[in-house]
Write an enzyme that holds these catalytic residues in place. Sequence first.
Site, PDB file in Angstrom:
ATOM      1  N   ARG A  86     -43.363  17.642  51.767  1.00  0.00           N
ATOM      2  CA  ARG A  86     -43.454  18.239  53.115  1.00  0.00           C
ATOM      3  C   ARG A  86     -42.117  18.658  53.699  1.00  0.00           C
ATOM      4  O   ARG A  86     -41.984  18.838  54.907  1.00  0.00           O
ATOM      5  CB  ARG A  86     -44.180  17.306  54.098  1.00  0.00           C
ATOM      6  N   LYS A 108     -35.894  32.902  55.501  1.00  0.00           N
ATOM      7  CA  LYS A 108     -37.134  33.411  54.911  1.00  0.00           C
ATOM      8  C   LYS A 108     -37.161  32.985  53.453  1.00  0.00           C
ATOM      9  O   LYS A 108     -36.231  33.279  52.696  1.00  0.00           O
ATOM     10  CB  LYS A 108     -37.195  34.933  54.987  1.00  0.00           C
ATOM     11  N   GLU A 149     -28.051  46.627  51.536  1.00  0.00           N
ATOM     12  CA  GLU A 149     -28.308  45.779  52.713  1.00  0.00           C
ATOM     13  C   GLU A 149     -27.105  45.809  53.668  1.00  0.00           C
ATOM     14  O   GLU A 149     -27.276  45.700  54.882  1.00  0.00           O
ATOM     15  CB  GLU A 149     -28.638  44.344  52.293  1.00  0.00           C
ATOM     16  N   LYS A 191     -26.610  39.518  60.816  1.00  0.00           N
ATOM     17  CA  LYS A 191     -27.868  38.866  60.461  1.00  0.00           C
ATOM     18  C   LYS A 191     -28.065  37.598  61.296  1.00  0.00           C
ATOM     19  O   LYS A 191     -29.153  37.337  61.820  1.00  0.00           O
ATOM     20  CB  LYS A 191     -27.924  38.541  58.971  1.00  0.00           C
ATOM     21  N   GLU A 223     -39.504  36.249  63.594  1.00  0.00           N
ATOM     22  CA  GLU A 223     -39.885  37.654  63.586  1.00  0.00           C
ATOM     23  C   GLU A 223     -41.055  37.956  64.513  1.00  0.00           C
ATOM     24  O   GLU A 223     -42.038  38.571  64.128  1.00  0.00           O
ATOM     25  CB  GLU A 223     -40.189  38.135  62.160  1.00  0.00           C
ATOM     26  N   ARG A 248     -36.284  40.781  65.063  1.00  0.00           N
ATOM     27  CA  ARG A 248     -35.894  40.513  63.671  1.00  0.00           C
ATOM     28  C   ARG A 248     -36.451  41.559  62.706  1.00  0.00           C
ATOM     29  O   ARG A 248     -35.867  41.813  61.647  1.00  0.00           O
ATOM     30  CB  ARG A 248     -36.349  39.102  63.257  1.00  0.00           C
ATOM     31  N   ASN A 280     -35.742  44.964  58.535  1.00  0.00           N
ATOM     32  CA  ASN A 280     -36.554  45.551  57.472  1.00  0.00           C
ATOM     33  C   ASN A 280     -36.423  47.063  57.386  1.00  0.00           C
ATOM     34  O   ASN A 280     -37.281  47.719  56.793  1.00  0.00           O
ATOM     35  CB  ASN A 280     -38.029  45.170  57.670  1.00  0.00           C
ATOM     36  N   HIS A 318     -37.494  48.862  54.256  1.00  0.00           N
ATOM     37  CA  HIS A 318     -38.170  47.896  53.390  1.00  0.00           C
ATOM     38  C   HIS A 318     -39.661  48.166  53.211  1.00  0.00           C
ATOM     39  O   HIS A 318     -40.231  47.784  52.190  1.00  0.00           O
ATOM     40  CB  HIS A 318     -37.965  46.473  53.910  1.00  0.00           C
ATOM     41  N   HIS A 336     -40.570  48.287  49.578  1.00  0.00           N
ATOM     42  CA  HIS A 336     -41.493  47.341  48.945  1.00  0.00           C
ATOM     43  C   HIS A 336     -42.597  48.077  48.199  1.00  0.00           C
ATOM     44  O   HIS A 336     -43.042  47.646  47.133  1.00  0.00           O
ATOM     45  CB  HIS A 336     -42.112  46.411  49.997  1.00  0.00           C
ATOM     46  N   HIS A 367     -34.333  45.570  44.113  1.00  0.00           N
ATOM     47  CA  HIS A 367     -34.701  45.536  45.536  1.00  0.00           C
ATOM     48  C   HIS A 367     -33.780  46.445  46.356  1.00  0.00           C
ATOM     49  O   HIS A 367     -34.245  47.279  47.146  1.00  0.00           O
ATOM     50  CB  HIS A 367     -34.626  44.099  46.036  1.00  0.00           C
TER      51      HIS A 367
HETATM   52  P1  NAD Z   1     -31.700  38.385  41.744  1.00  0.00           P
HETATM   53  O1  NAD Z   1     -31.760  37.021  42.239  1.00  0.00           O
HETATM   54  O2  NAD Z   1     -32.730  38.820  40.767  1.00  0.00           O
HETATM   55  O3  NAD Z   1     -30.266  38.632  41.093  1.00  0.00           O
HETATM   56  C1  NAD Z   1     -29.982  39.857  40.494  1.00  0.00           C
HETATM   57  C2  NAD Z   1     -29.458  39.676  39.056  1.00  0.00           C
HETATM   58  O4  NAD Z   1     -28.113  39.232  39.084  1.00  0.00           O
HETATM   59  C3  NAD Z   1     -30.219  38.649  38.260  1.00  0.00           C
HETATM   60  O5  NAD Z   1     -30.321  39.122  36.947  1.00  0.00           O
HETATM   61  C4  NAD Z   1     -29.297  37.433  38.310  1.00  0.00           C
HETATM   62  O6  NAD Z   1     -29.483  36.585  37.219  1.00  0.00           O
HETATM   63  C5  NAD Z   1     -27.960  38.088  38.267  1.00  0.00           C
HETATM   64  N1  NAD Z   1     -26.855  37.342  38.851  1.00  0.00           N
HETATM   65  C6  NAD Z   1     -26.860  36.558  39.939  1.00  0.00           C
HETATM   66  N2  NAD Z   1     -25.622  36.176  40.258  1.00  0.00           N
HETATM   67  C7  NAD Z   1     -24.808  36.711  39.327  1.00  0.00           C
HETATM   68  C8  NAD Z   1     -23.418  36.682  39.130  1.00  0.00           C
HETATM   69  N3  NAD Z   1     -22.593  36.065  39.989  1.00  0.00           N
HETATM   70  N4  NAD Z   1     -22.907  37.337  38.057  1.00  0.00           N
HETATM   71  C9  NAD Z   1     -23.726  38.027  37.216  1.00  0.00           C
HETATM   72  N5  NAD Z   1     -25.048  38.100  37.366  1.00  0.00           N
HETATM   73  C10 NAD Z   1     -25.578  37.452  38.418  1.00  0.00           C
HETATM   74  O7  NAD Z   1     -31.752  39.472  42.907  1.00  0.00           O
HETATM   75  P2  NAD Z   1     -30.953  39.677  44.293  1.00  0.00           P
HETATM   76  O8  NAD Z   1     -30.671  41.129  44.339  1.00  0.00           O
HETATM   77  O9  NAD Z   1     -29.853  38.736  44.470  1.00  0.00           O
HETATM   78  O10 NAD Z   1     -32.064  39.340  45.372  1.00  0.00           O
HETATM   79  C11 NAD Z   1     -33.264  40.065  45.432  1.00  0.00           C
HETATM   80  C12 NAD Z   1     -34.335  39.147  45.935  1.00  0.00           C
HETATM   81  O11 NAD Z   1     -33.982  38.685  47.228  1.00  0.00           O
HETATM   82  C13 NAD Z   1     -35.677  39.805  46.085  1.00  0.00           C
HETATM   83  O12 NAD Z   1     -36.653  38.939  45.561  1.00  0.00           O
HETATM   84  C14 NAD Z   1     -35.859  39.963  47.579  1.00  0.00           C
HETATM   85  O13 NAD Z   1     -37.205  39.922  47.978  1.00  0.00           O
HETATM   86  C15 NAD Z   1     -35.100  38.799  48.092  1.00  0.00           C
HETATM   87  N6  NAD Z   1     -34.624  38.973  49.462  1.00  0.00           N
HETATM   88  C16 NAD Z   1     -34.898  37.995  50.351  1.00  0.00           C
HETATM   89  C17 NAD Z   1     -34.444  38.081  51.637  1.00  0.00           C
HETATM   90  C18 NAD Z   1     -34.684  36.962  52.595  1.00  0.00           C
HETATM   91  O14 NAD Z   1     -34.412  37.122  53.787  1.00  0.00           O
HETATM   92  N7  NAD Z   1     -35.131  35.825  52.135  1.00  0.00           N
HETATM   93  C19 NAD Z   1     -33.688  39.187  52.032  1.00  0.00           C
HETATM   94  C20 NAD Z   1     -33.410  40.180  51.094  1.00  0.00           C
HETATM   95  C21 NAD Z   1     -33.876  40.047  49.810  1.00  0.00           C
HETATM   96 MG    MG Z   2     -33.926  43.065  51.720  1.00  0.00          MG
END
Ligand code: NAD
Ligand code: MG
Length: 359
Positions: free
Chosen positions: A118, A140, A182, A224, A234, A238, A242, A245, A249, A262
């Site tokens: 929990r 999030k 972003e 942010k 949100e 907030r 997006n 997005h 998406h 993304h």
């Molecule tokens: P990811 O986590 O897939 O990382 C991208 C790639 O980089 C992966 O292959 C990872 O293994 C690699 N990687 C990570 N760190 C590295 C490093 N230091 N050196 C080399 N390679 C590295 O993707 P992302 O772009 O970091 O994040 C995208 C995700 O985040 C999506 O799922 C999206 O929905 C989510 N997101 C969430 C929020 C939120 O508010 N929670 C906001 C924006 C995006």
């Molecule tokens: Mg995003």
Amino acid sequence: MQQLTVELGERSYPIFIGSGLLEQRELFAPYIAGKQVCIVTDDTVAPLYLDALCRTLDGYQLSRVVLPTGEAYKNWTTLQQIFDTLLASRHDRRTTLIALGGGVIGDMTGFAASCYQRGVDFIQVPTTLLSQVDSSVGGKTGINHPAGKNMLGAFYQPRAVIIDTASLRSLPPREVSAGLAEVIKYGLIRDETFLDWLEANMQELRGLDHDLVTQAIARSCAIKAEVVAADEREGGVRAILNLGHTFGHAIEAQQGYGQWLHGEAVGAGMAMALDMSRRLGWIDAAACDRGIRIIALAGLPVRPPETMTPQDFVRLMAVDKKVLDGQLRLVLLEAIGKAVVTAEFDTETLQATLAQGHP
Ligand code: NAD
Ligand code: MG
């Protein structure tokens, strides 16, 4: 090192930004309540940084979970591996989860922390530019469902966000560009001066100039944090985070998660939002073209995939979380630096924007 705070009353937490922070035990220790720590990472990041973080946390009772890399694994089956390890190693309610990786790892680890017994503490250690400027801040968390991205999840804030800018050195250029999407977003929705600065420094940012990247991360996190503090769950403002997005998406879902990154989908989606804002007469052609030019400068696509029809968009956008009472709402621009969430647009204008990428 720079330090910011996300102001959320008793759930407030710090963001630390600097080079080499992964090695600084004293940054982690205040946010680890018990003796148990579970580090969650993926099989790309593990060989790069997992040993270093384990050395930093020497003396804690450590578990490690190494998940397969990529958006395609941001699902229930993969999430279960975190719970399996926590239970097998008898982690109790005072355990702390640490997300070491990009946004996929951060979102999944945070969601696991929100559910495990929990709710247990977690710390974000984002290693991609995208996760450092966006996903690690704001609470999030969640996973994808085949019917829609991030459809299952929780608002659950970390205890701290520790951003080691040195970890960006191993990041492939395509991922750097995705993160810049972003960063540009913050300028477009909130801060025209920042957008000017980004435009002037884009090549150096793509080359990961240390001081400039640190500044870009700090300004992005500050915006942010400010928006999240005003509207944690949100209910209103907030949603401007997006921008691009809803279109993005839809692109990600249509292409299959992981085909377009993304940030790439958000780049094309922001270009579509700029286009639609211009069609509505809210911004002029010069502002629209400038916005699109900056997105392109970052090495991002500014059009949706050619294989994607307006009908694909309409179908996929219908599951967007901004849909309320069956009505689609979009984040559009009233000016560069000023975003609004709105349902005040006509279908013809939307259709024209959706059709522009389609031959
Ligand atoms: P990811 O986590 O897939 O990382 C991208 C790639 O980089 C992966 O292959 C990872 O293994 C690699 N990687 C990570 N760190 C590295 C490093 N230091 N050196 C080399 N390679 C590295 O993707 P992302 O772009 O970091 O994040 C995208 C995700 O985040 C999506 O799922 C999206 O929905 C989510 N997101 C969430 C929020 C939120 O508010 N929670 C906001 C924006 C995006
Ligand atoms: Mg995003």
